[in-house]
Design a protein around this motif. Structure first.
Motif, short mmCIF file in Angstrom:
data_model
loop_
_atom_site.label_atom_id
_atom_site.label_comp_id
_atom_site.label_asym_id
_atom_site.label_seq_id
_atom_site.Cartn_x
_atom_site.Cartn_y
_atom_site.Cartn_z
N HIS A 108 5.97 -8.90 -1.34
CA HIS A 108 6.45 -7.74 -0.55
C HIS A 108 6.93 -8.21 0.83
N PRO A 109 8.02 -8.98 0.86
CA PRO A 109 8.46 -9.54 2.15
C PRO A 109 8.78 -8.45 3.18
N GLY A 110 8.33 -8.69 4.40
CA GLY A 110 8.63 -7.76 5.50
C GLY A 110 7.64 -6.62 5.64
N SER A 111 6.74 -6.46 4.67
CA SER A 111 5.76 -5.36 4.77
C SER A 111 4.63 -5.75 5.71
N PRO A 112 4.24 -4.84 6.63
CA PRO A 112 3.08 -5.13 7.47
C PRO A 112 1.81 -5.23 6.62
N VAL A 113 0.88 -6.08 7.06
CA VAL A 113 -0.34 -6.31 6.30
C VAL A 113 -1.54 -5.79 7.09
N VAL A 114 -2.20 -4.78 6.55
CA VAL A 114 -3.40 -4.21 7.20
C VAL A 114 -4.59 -4.49 6.29
N ILE A 140 -3.21 2.84 10.86
CA ILE A 140 -2.06 3.05 9.96
C ILE A 140 -0.99 3.87 10.69
N ASN A 141 -1.41 4.92 11.41
CA ASN A 141 -0.43 5.76 12.11
C ASN A 141 0.30 5.01 13.22
N SER A 142 -0.32 3.94 13.74
CA SER A 142 0.31 3.22 14.86
C SER A 142 1.43 2.29 14.39
N ILE A 143 1.52 2.06 13.08
CA ILE A 143 2.48 1.06 12.58
C ILE A 143 3.85 1.70 12.38
N LYS A 144 4.81 1.10 13.08
CA LYS A 144 6.19 1.59 12.96
C LYS A 144 6.91 0.69 11.98
N THR A 145 7.26 1.25 10.83
CA THR A 145 8.00 0.47 9.83
C THR A 145 8.65 1.42 8.82
N ASP A 146 9.75 0.97 8.23
CA ASP A 146 10.28 1.77 7.12
C ASP A 146 9.96 1.10 5.78
N LYS A 147 9.15 0.04 5.86
CA LYS A 147 8.71 -0.65 4.63
C LYS A 147 7.33 -0.13 4.24
N PRO A 148 6.95 -0.26 2.98
CA PRO A 148 5.57 0.10 2.62
C PRO A 148 4.58 -0.83 3.33
N ILE A 149 3.40 -0.31 3.63
CA ILE A 149 2.35 -1.10 4.30
C ILE A 149 1.42 -1.65 3.22
N LEU A 150 1.12 -2.95 3.29
CA LEU A 150 0.16 -3.51 2.35
C LEU A 150 -1.25 -3.26 2.87
N LEU A 157 -10.56 3.55 0.06
CA LEU A 157 -10.18 3.82 1.46
C LEU A 157 -8.65 3.92 1.55
N GLY A 158 -7.96 3.05 0.81
CA GLY A 158 -6.50 3.08 0.81
C GLY A 158 -5.95 4.43 0.34
N LYS A 159 -6.52 4.95 -0.76
CA LYS A 159 -6.06 6.25 -1.28
C LYS A 159 -6.34 7.36 -0.25
N TYR A 160 -7.48 7.24 0.40
CA TYR A 160 -7.84 8.23 1.43
C TYR A 160 -6.84 8.16 2.59
N LEU A 161 -6.44 6.94 2.95
CA LEU A 161 -5.48 6.78 4.06
C LEU A 161 -4.11 7.34 3.70
N ILE A 162 -3.69 7.17 2.45
CA ILE A 162 -2.41 7.74 2.01
C ILE A 162 -2.49 9.26 2.16
N ASP A 168 3.34 5.30 3.19
CA ASP A 168 3.54 4.59 1.93
C ASP A 168 2.72 3.29 1.97
N LEU A 169 1.62 3.28 1.24
CA LEU A 169 0.74 2.10 1.23
C LEU A 169 0.74 1.47 -0.16
N ILE A 170 0.82 0.16 -0.23
CA ILE A 170 0.62 -0.55 -1.50
C ILE A 170 -0.80 -1.11 -1.46
N LEU A 171 -1.60 -0.74 -2.46
CA LEU A 171 -3.05 -0.99 -2.37
C LEU A 171 -3.51 -2.16 -3.22
N TRP A 172 -4.40 -2.94 -2.66
CA TRP A 172 -5.16 -3.95 -3.40
C TRP A 172 -6.25 -3.20 -4.16
N ASP A 173 -6.67 -3.75 -5.31
CA ASP A 173 -7.58 -2.99 -6.16
C ASP A 173 -9.05 -3.46 -6.03
#
Ligand code: 13P
Ligand code: SF4
Length: 325
Positions: A108-114, A140-150, A157-162, A168-173
């Motif tokens: 996922h090149p260019g996606s911020p990693v949280v 999460i709200n502080s991140i400015k991007t038009d890419k999905p956030i990893l 927690l990821g689903k709760y944040l979405i 738009d978050l891409i979640l690790w399982d």
């Protein structure tokens, strides 16, 4: 609970060692009551990191799990950091090995990693910013991007944040063995027996559990909620160790641990990793100054950037992480 003669003796020895060695104990709410009593600080993951970063003590003993001790060392490398049992891991941290996480980022090149703080130093070193359960929404709200956030490693927690942020978050399982284990049927049965009780939950719990909660927040958030709320009874869905500090804060309220699928003897949920720490191991680690936690400097240098980014944002006036209904 009254301490036994042996526990009192060990506690006295721990206090004497702390003073003589200019050491502090930073404990998580999931530790046993005896450990919480001898600790200098008891808190959630964010409070533990903040205290570790600021500590002037020569020795920092982390009464928690491995990633918490690593975090303390990353933030305060000139101090000696000890962990009573280095086997005290975390199912979330274990779910996210560095080689697989590297591939996930590369896909996922260019996606911020949280990353949630419950991960290894190597994973933090690959992150743009870390979060804890008490500041994740804000981060999460502080991140400015038009890419999905990893986001890794906690899928719940990821689903709760979405749901909370609409991002738009891409979640690790990954998941927490304790919070994955709450039984909705048993919680509903318990609620039928205590119809006046409010149900409160930690965001590491699954979505169907969070959906029925009156409050969702970090361990500290849950304690603060029962303090300010006007109800008298609460069913509490997180590790049962929290009940000790919570009950101290609200001695006249009734606190009931949420039931898990597999009931253990106390019919509540205990983290096997957190509970590896004992008073005996705590005393021995202060006396021998072992086991000591180290983080390789190249990893530490990268990981500290992601942790400091979190601490900086957490210091600013916050929109709270928690949800109240
Ligand atoms: P917090 O105390 O930060 O809410 O985290 C809970 C937890 O599971 C720590 O391992
Ligand atoms: Fe990890 Fe869950 Fe234990 Fe916390 S309670 S240390 S998230 S396994």
């Amino acid at each position: 609970m009254k301490p036994t003669v042996d526990t009192k003796k060990i506690a006295d020895s721990i206090r004497e060692l702390k003073e003589r060695k200019n050491a502090i104990i930073i404990a998580h709410y999931y530790q046993t009551p005896e450990i919480q009593e001898v600790a200098d600080v008891v808190g959630d993951s964010l409070q533990m990191a903040q205290h570790a970063a600021q500590s002037q003590a020569d020795i920092i003993v982390v009464a928690g799990v491995y990633f918490m001790a690593e975090t303390a060392k990353i933030l305060n490398p000139s101090r000696k950091v000890l962990l009573p049992d280095t086997g005290a891991g975390c199912s979330l941290a274990d779910s996210c090995p560095p080689d697989k996480f590297k591939k996930f980022i590369e896909a996922h090149p260019g996606s911020p990693v949280v990353t949630y703080v419950n991960c290894s130093a190597e994973i933090k070193a690959m992150s743009d910013i870390v979060c804890t359960s008490s500041n994740a929404v804000k981060i999460i709200n502080s991140i400015k991007t038009d890419k999905p956030i990893l986001f890794a490693p906690d899928v719940n927690l990821g689903k709760y944040l979405i749901q909370q942020t609409g991002r738009d978050l891409i979640l690790w399982d990954g998941s927490c063995v304790v919070h994955e284990n709450f039984s909705i049927d048993k919680i509903l049965d318990l609620h039928a027996a205590y119809p006046d009780a409010k149900f409160i939950a930690h965001p590491e719990s699954q979505p169907h559990i969070l959906r029925i909660a009156s409050y969702v927040g970090s361990t500290k958030g849950m304690i603060d909620f029962v303090k300010r709320d006007h109800h008298q009874q609460y069913i509490v869905a997180t590790e049962a160790g929290i009940l000790y500090q919570m009950q101290k804060e609200v001695p006249h309220k009734t606190l009931i641990p949420a039931p898990a699928f597999e009931d253990n003897t106390c019919a509540c949920s205990e983290c096997p990793y957190m509970k590896m720490n004992t008073m005996e191991k705590l005393e021995s680690c202060l006396r021998t100054e072992q086991p000591e936690i180290f983080v390789q400097e190249p990893v530490r240098k990268k990981a500290v950037r992601a942790l400091n980014a979190m601490l900086k944002l957490s210091a600013q006036p916050a929109q709270s992480m928690s949800m109240e209904v």
